[in-house]
Design a protein around this motif. Structure first.
Motif, PDB file in Angstrom:
ATOM      1  N   ARG A 146      33.980  35.569  46.609  1.00  0.00           N
ATOM      2  CA  ARG A 146      33.628  35.945  45.239  1.00  0.00           C
ATOM      3  C   ARG A 146      34.435  37.106  44.654  1.00  0.00           C
ATOM      4  O   ARG A 146      34.345  37.354  43.455  1.00  0.00           O
ATOM      5  CB  ARG A 146      32.138  36.304  45.186  1.00  0.00           C
ATOM      6  N   CYS A 147      35.134  37.844  45.480  1.00  0.00           N
ATOM      7  CA  CYS A 147      35.915  38.978  44.966  1.00  0.00           C
ATOM      8  C   CYS A 147      37.147  39.205  45.835  1.00  0.00           C
ATOM      9  O   CYS A 147      37.216  38.705  46.954  1.00  0.00           O
ATOM     10  CB  CYS A 147      35.050  40.246  44.906  1.00  0.00           C
ATOM     11  N   PRO A 148      38.133  39.966  45.347  1.00  0.00           N
ATOM     12  CA  PRO A 148      39.363  40.186  46.127  1.00  0.00           C
ATOM     13  C   PRO A 148      39.191  41.238  47.227  1.00  0.00           C
ATOM     14  O   PRO A 148      39.791  42.308  47.202  1.00  0.00           O
ATOM     15  CB  PRO A 148      40.369  40.640  45.071  1.00  0.00           C
ATOM     16  N   ILE A 149      38.335  40.937  48.203  1.00  0.00           N
ATOM     17  CA  ILE A 149      38.111  41.820  49.350  1.00  0.00           C
ATOM     18  C   ILE A 149      38.456  41.043  50.620  1.00  0.00           C
ATOM     19  O   ILE A 149      38.149  39.857  50.726  1.00  0.00           O
ATOM     20  CB  ILE A 149      36.637  42.285  49.405  1.00  0.00           C
ATOM     21  N   ALA A 150      39.099  41.714  51.581  1.00  0.00           N
ATOM     22  CA  ALA A 150      39.444  41.086  52.868  1.00  0.00           C
ATOM     23  C   ALA A 150      39.213  42.076  54.004  1.00  0.00           C
ATOM     24  O   ALA A 150      39.279  43.296  53.795  1.00  0.00           O
ATOM     25  CB  ALA A 150      40.899  40.628  52.853  1.00  0.00           C
ATOM     26  N   TYR A 151      38.906  41.559  55.174  1.00  0.00           N
ATOM     27  CA  TYR A 151      38.712  42.371  56.375  1.00  0.00           C
ATOM     28  C   TYR A 151      39.442  41.708  57.534  1.00  0.00           C
ATOM     29  O   TYR A 151      39.647  40.494  57.539  1.00  0.00           O
ATOM     30  CB  TYR A 151      37.226  42.477  56.745  1.00  0.00           C
ATOM     31  N   HIS A 152      39.802  42.520  58.530  1.00  0.00           N
ATOM     32  CA  HIS A 152      40.289  41.938  59.773  1.00  0.00           C
ATOM     33  C   HIS A 152      39.135  41.177  60.434  1.00  0.00           C
ATOM     34  O   HIS A 152      37.988  41.628  60.392  1.00  0.00           O
ATOM     35  CB  HIS A 152      40.772  43.032  60.724  1.00  0.00           C
ATOM     36  N   SER A 153      39.446  40.049  61.025  1.00  0.00           N
ATOM     37  CA  SER A 153      38.401  39.277  61.698  1.00  0.00           C
ATOM     38  C   SER A 153      37.912  40.059  62.921  1.00  0.00           C
ATOM     39  O   SER A 153      38.670  40.789  63.550  1.00  0.00           O
ATOM     40  CB  SER A 153      38.937  37.906  62.129  1.00  0.00           C
ATOM     41  N   GLY A 154      36.635  39.929  63.239  1.00  0.00           N
ATOM     42  CA  GLY A 154      36.048  40.691  64.345  1.00  0.00           C
ATOM     43  C   GLY A 154      35.101  41.759  63.829  1.00  0.00           C
ATOM     44  O   GLY A 154      35.185  42.186  62.668  1.00  0.00           O
ATOM     45  N   ASP A 155      34.199  42.238  64.705  1.00  0.00           N
ATOM     46  CA  ASP A 155      33.167  43.181  64.295  1.00  0.00           C
ATOM     47  C   ASP A 155      33.708  44.569  63.965  1.00  0.00           C
ATOM     48  O   ASP A 155      33.004  45.382  63.367  1.00  0.00           O
ATOM     49  CB  ASP A 155      32.112  43.316  65.407  1.00  0.00           C
ATOM     50  N   GLY A 156      34.960  44.856  64.348  1.00  0.00           N
ATOM     51  CA  GLY A 156      35.502  46.201  64.156  1.00  0.00           C
ATOM     52  C   GLY A 156      35.685  46.615  62.721  1.00  0.00           C
ATOM     53  O   GLY A 156      35.622  47.799  62.400  1.00  0.00           O
ATOM     54  N   CYS A 157      35.929  45.654  61.813  1.00  0.00           N
ATOM     55  CA  CYS A 157      36.235  45.997  60.416  1.00  0.00           C
ATOM     56  C   CYS A 157      35.250  45.402  59.407  1.00  0.00           C
ATOM     57  O   CYS A 157      35.031  45.992  58.347  1.00  0.00           O
ATOM     58  CB  CYS A 157      37.650  45.536  60.050  1.00  0.00           C
ATOM     59  N   ILE A 158      34.687  44.232  59.682  1.00  0.00           N
ATOM     60  CA  ILE A 158      33.844  43.530  58.697  1.00  0.00           C
ATOM     61  C   ILE A 158      32.609  44.364  58.356  1.00  0.00           C
ATOM     62  O   ILE A 158      31.937  44.897  59.237  1.00  0.00           O
ATOM     63  CB  ILE A 158      33.429  42.148  59.224  1.00  0.00           C
ATOM     64  N   ALA A 159      32.306  44.477  57.061  1.00  0.00           N
ATOM     65  CA  ALA A 159      31.157  45.250  56.585  1.00  0.00           C
ATOM     66  C   ALA A 159      29.856  44.573  57.009  1.00  0.00           C
ATOM     67  O   ALA A 159      29.702  43.357  56.864  1.00  0.00           O
ATOM     68  CB  ALA A 159      31.209  45.393  55.072  1.00  0.00           C
ATOM     69  N   ALA A 160      28.930  45.363  57.549  1.00  0.00           N
ATOM     70  CA  ALA A 160      27.620  44.833  57.928  1.00  0.00           C
ATOM     71  C   ALA A 160      26.899  44.322  56.687  1.00  0.00           C
ATOM     72  O   ALA A 160      26.939  44.961  55.631  1.00  0.00           O
ATOM     73  CB  ALA A 160      26.800  45.924  58.600  1.00  0.00           C
ATOM     74  N   GLY A 161      26.261  43.152  56.812  1.00  0.00           N
ATOM     75  CA  GLY A 161      25.575  42.550  55.676  1.00  0.00           C
ATOM     76  C   GLY A 161      26.361  41.459  54.991  1.00  0.00           C
ATOM     77  O   GLY A 161      25.876  40.831  54.053  1.00  0.00           O
ATOM     78  N   SER A 162      27.588  41.198  55.459  1.00  0.00           N
ATOM     79  CA  SER A 162      28.404  40.118  54.884  1.00  0.00           C
ATOM     80  C   SER A 162      27.895  38.779  55.423  1.00  0.00           C
ATOM     81  O   SER A 162      27.435  38.687  56.568  1.00  0.00           O
ATOM     82  CB  SER A 162      29.877  40.309  55.247  1.00  0.00           C
ATOM     83  N   LEU A 163      28.009  37.748  54.600  1.00  0.00           N
ATOM     84  CA  LEU A 163      27.541  36.411  54.981  1.00  0.00           C
ATOM     85  C   LEU A 163      28.739  35.506  55.224  1.00  0.00           C
ATOM     86  O   LEU A 163      29.569  35.309  54.326  1.00  0.00           O
ATOM     87  CB  LEU A 163      26.651  35.825  53.872  1.00  0.00           C
ATOM     88  N   PHE A 164      28.847  34.942  56.433  1.00  0.00           N
ATOM     89  CA  PHE A 164      29.967  34.058  56.757  1.00  0.00           C
ATOM     90  C   PHE A 164      29.736  32.670  56.180  1.00  0.00           C
ATOM     91  O   PHE A 164      28.672  32.069  56.374  1.00  0.00           O
ATOM     92  CB  PHE A 164      30.153  33.961  58.272  1.00  0.00           C
ATOM     93  N   VAL A 165      30.739  32.167  55.457  1.00  0.00           N
ATOM     94  CA  VAL A 165      30.707  30.803  54.931  1.00  0.00           C
ATOM     95  C   VAL A 165      31.444  29.882  55.893  1.00  0.00           C
ATOM     96  O   VAL A 165      31.035  28.753  56.125  1.00  0.00           O
ATOM     97  CB  VAL A 165      31.336  30.750  53.519  1.00  0.00           C
ATOM     98  N   SER A 166      32.555  30.362  56.433  1.00  0.00           N
ATOM     99  CA  SER A 166      33.315  29.640  57.459  1.00  0.00           C
ATOM    100  C   SER A 166      33.996  30.677  58.350  1.00  0.00           C
ATOM    101  O   SER A 166      33.765  31.874  58.189  1.00  0.00           O
ATOM    102  CB  SER A 166      34.354  28.700  56.815  1.00  0.00           C
ATOM    103  N   SER A 167      34.869  30.225  59.244  1.00  0.00           N
ATOM    104  CA  SER A 167      35.498  31.157  60.183  1.00  0.00           C
ATOM    105  C   SER A 167      36.434  32.144  59.497  1.00  0.00           C
ATOM    106  O   SER A 167      36.727  33.211  60.041  1.00  0.00           O
ATOM    107  CB  SER A 167      36.272  30.377  61.249  1.00  0.00           C
ATOM    108  N   HIS A 168      36.931  31.819  58.300  1.00  0.00           N
ATOM    109  CA  HIS A 168      37.855  32.710  57.605  1.00  0.00           C
ATOM    110  C   HIS A 168      37.418  33.032  56.177  1.00  0.00           C
ATOM    111  O   HIS A 168      38.182  33.639  55.417  1.00  0.00           O
ATOM    112  CB  HIS A 168      39.264  32.098  57.594  1.00  0.00           C
ATOM    113  N   ILE A 169      36.201  32.641  55.790  1.00  0.00           N
ATOM    114  CA  ILE A 169      35.684  32.950  54.448  1.00  0.00           C
ATOM    115  C   ILE A 169      34.281  33.532  54.579  1.00  0.00           C
ATOM    116  O   ILE A 169      33.457  33.039  55.354  1.00  0.00           O
ATOM    117  CB  ILE A 169      35.663  31.695  53.550  1.00  0.00           C
TER     118      ILE A 169
END
Length: 577
Positions: free
Chosen positions: A34-57
């Motif tokens: 929904r917005c131009p935000i990206a994180y490295h895959s893995g728990d080290g960077c992804i913001a807590a509370g994000s909802l996974f739609v697929s393995s890369h979205i």
């Protein structure tokens, strides 16, 4: 970045918030739908509370339906001084501050703390303080660990929650619950000590504090181990850069190209043993001009086309003990032989200052900038060749020389002495290399000055000091004045560059010049006085001198020719602003 703009879709938001821009743009990314935000895959960077739609979205935690401004539970103490009182509360997280601790006035309306403004988010496997109202009849904050939703029991996964909510594992009670950013703030080292000495603490809460402190140290050790492993992995090969063969122009800088009629022709012949070679009397080589294949009389046999043909001796990148990466020759090199050309992005002074400022802001300490002329600087940081790996030495085996190649000034590295195979190649950075500041030198030479940009101690200087000392002693004994040797400037008074210079023979005149700047092809014969001592108009002895160039004037022509400049009132002619 130096090579252009990189949008948030191709840059990890967590790494960017921590100013680690080198790491932020590398690696596999998970992007928000929904917005131009990206994180490295893995728990080290992804913001807590994000909802996974697929393995890369995913849908990031910014898209919560919850009104955070009405749901944040703020602490009752200042995050800076840890005291209570009149507090300024963040609308998005529990942070509270005294306005005076932040050196600001109490703002009107909604206010967010600096971490929330910068986009810093809580992450999985992070120890935090959580408040759920009167949790277990305890009114204080409770230590917990943020969990990835996929790692909690199925019954906890099925509890009602929204985007932006994340499960936490409470220490002591070992319960799970879904919370959001407005009720959580990070646990820091030493938080366990605040409860020491309090006798009314619940046993479960005391146990929770001990478990939280232990888990915090475990996660810290894991993080440090991972970082050490990454540093070791990165140390096996040099930092990434783009290898180029010639200078690449950035911005307003232009590469000069001379007409064939303007390129000087040397006096070498094809029948010579080594035409235009190191030991030849090639006029172009003496004046640091490279021969042009269509102009040189020696034709294809010409040995003064090292820049154009890129005739570099084989070299390899090596890891040094205290100076990072370096360059080592694979074969022996003769004194005066061409070693390499210093190439990179050709930028102007304004772009250079912007890059240095940006580097300081991002804690970058390695610089590869080398001045060619006042408004032409080579930056071999993002792009360059093997010469960018050459280290500084106070006793170098190579030196930089500015050569004119097809009308354009280029920088070459030449051997100062015979260099055996397997020897590291070094040159003296001096003050021509920008961005170093006062950096400690680790070259290990006997004459090491201790810092980059500071002139090394030489045997000549030491001997000279002894001579002066002895001369002073003799002067006291015999009462005679010893005339000191006349010292000349290191740079040409006309163009400001170094190199081979002709010295003025007039007493007390320190000026020196390039033959080219004097329009001469050979050094003047006998005692010679420089143009600074002759009037520009009539060539009579000058009495008024410009302090920035060789322009000077006699008594008859000095009126109005010179004015006081803004630099301590030093006189300057009309050629200067």
């Amino acid at each position: 970045e130096s090579r252009g703009f990189r949008c948030p879709q191709h840059c990890c938001s967590a790494c960017a918030a921590e100013r680690d821009l080198h790491k932020a743009s590398r690696g596999r990314m998970v992007r928000c739908l929904r917005c131009p935000i990206a994180y490295h895959s893995g728990d080290g960077c992804i913001a807590a509370g994000s909802l996974f739609v697929s393995s890369h979205i995913l849908i990031c935690s910014n898209h919560s339906k919850r009104n955070h401004s009405s749901s944040a539970v703020n602490v009752g103490f200042c995050f800076v001084c840890a005291r209570g009182g009149k507090l300024l509360c963040c609308e998005s997280c529990p942070a509270s501050f005294h306005p005076e601790c932040l050196n600001i006035e109490m703002p009107e309306g909604c206010w967010n703390c600096n971490d929330c403004k910068a986009g810093k988010k809580l992450r999985y496997k992070q120890i935090v303080w959580v408040k759920l109202g009167n949790y277990r009849q305890v009114v204080w904050w409770w230590p917990a660990e943020i969990c990835n939703p996929r790692s909690v029991p199925l019954n906890i996964q099925g509890l009602k929650h929204d985007i932006g909510d994340f499960p936490v594992f409470f220490f002591g009670s070992h319960d799970y619950y879904w919370v959001h950013q407005g009720r959580v703030f990070p646990y820091v080292e030493g938080d366990k000590s605040f409860a020491e000495g309090q006798t009314s603490i619940n046993k479960t809460f005391k146990k929770a504090l001990e478990e939280a402190a232990k888990r915090f140290q475990e996660l810290k050790a894991q993080r440090e181990s991972k970082e050490a492993l990454e540093i070791e992995r990165n140390s096996r090969k040099p930092p990434p850069y783009k290898h180029i063969k010639s200078n690449k122009v950035i911005g307003k800088v232009q590469i000069q190209v001379a007409d064939l009629s303007e390129i000087p022709r040397c006096n070498c012949k094809p029948s010579d043993e080594n035409p235009c070679g190191l030991e030849s009397e090639c006029l172009n080589r003496m004046l640091q001009y490279e021969c042009h294949p269509q102009v040189c009389p020696a034709g294809e046999r010409c040995q003064n086309q090292c820049f154009t043909k890129r005739l570099y001796p084989d070299a390899e990148i090596i890891k040094t003990e205290r100076r990072g990466w370096g360059l080592r020759t694979k074969r022996s090199i003769k004194k005066g032989e061409f070693v390499n050309e210093y190439v990179g992005e050709l930028i102007d002074e304004e772009e250079c200052r912007l890059r240095i400022k940006r580097a300081h802001e991002n804690s970058v300490t390695n610089f590869y900038m080398l001045t060619v002329t006042k408004d032409r600087i080579i930056d071999a940081g993002p792009k360059g060749n093997y010469s960018r790996f050459m280290n500084h030495s106070c006793n170098p085996n190579c030196e930089t020389q500015k050569w004119t190649v097809n009308g354009d000034i280029r920088v070459g590295l030449f051997a100062l002495c015979d260099i055996p195979a397997g020897m590291e190649l070094t040159f003296n950075y001096n003050l021509d290399c920008l961005g170093n500041g006062r950096t400690e030198c680790h070259c290990g030479a006997e004459n090491c000055s201790g810092f980059l940009g500071v002139r090394p101690k030489t045997a000549f200087a030491t001997a000279n000091e002894e001579k002066v000392k002895n001369a002073k002693l003799k002067q006291k004994k015999r009462k005679i004045k010893t005339e000191q040797k006349q010292m000349h400037e290191d740079n040409c008074f006309q163009c400001g560059d170094g190199g081979e210079l002709v010295m003025c023979d007039k007493k007390d005149c320190p000026k020196a010049y390039h033959l080219l700047c004097l329009n001469l092809t050979q050094p003047p014969f006998g005692k010679w006085e420089c143009p600074w001592h002759q009037c520009d108009v009539c060539s009579n002895p000058a009495v008024s001198f410009c302090e920035f160039c060789p322009h000077s004037f006699c008594k008859d022509h000095e009126k109005g020719a010179l004015v006081a400049s803004a630099l301590d009132g030093r006189l300057c002619c009309s050629a200067h602003d």
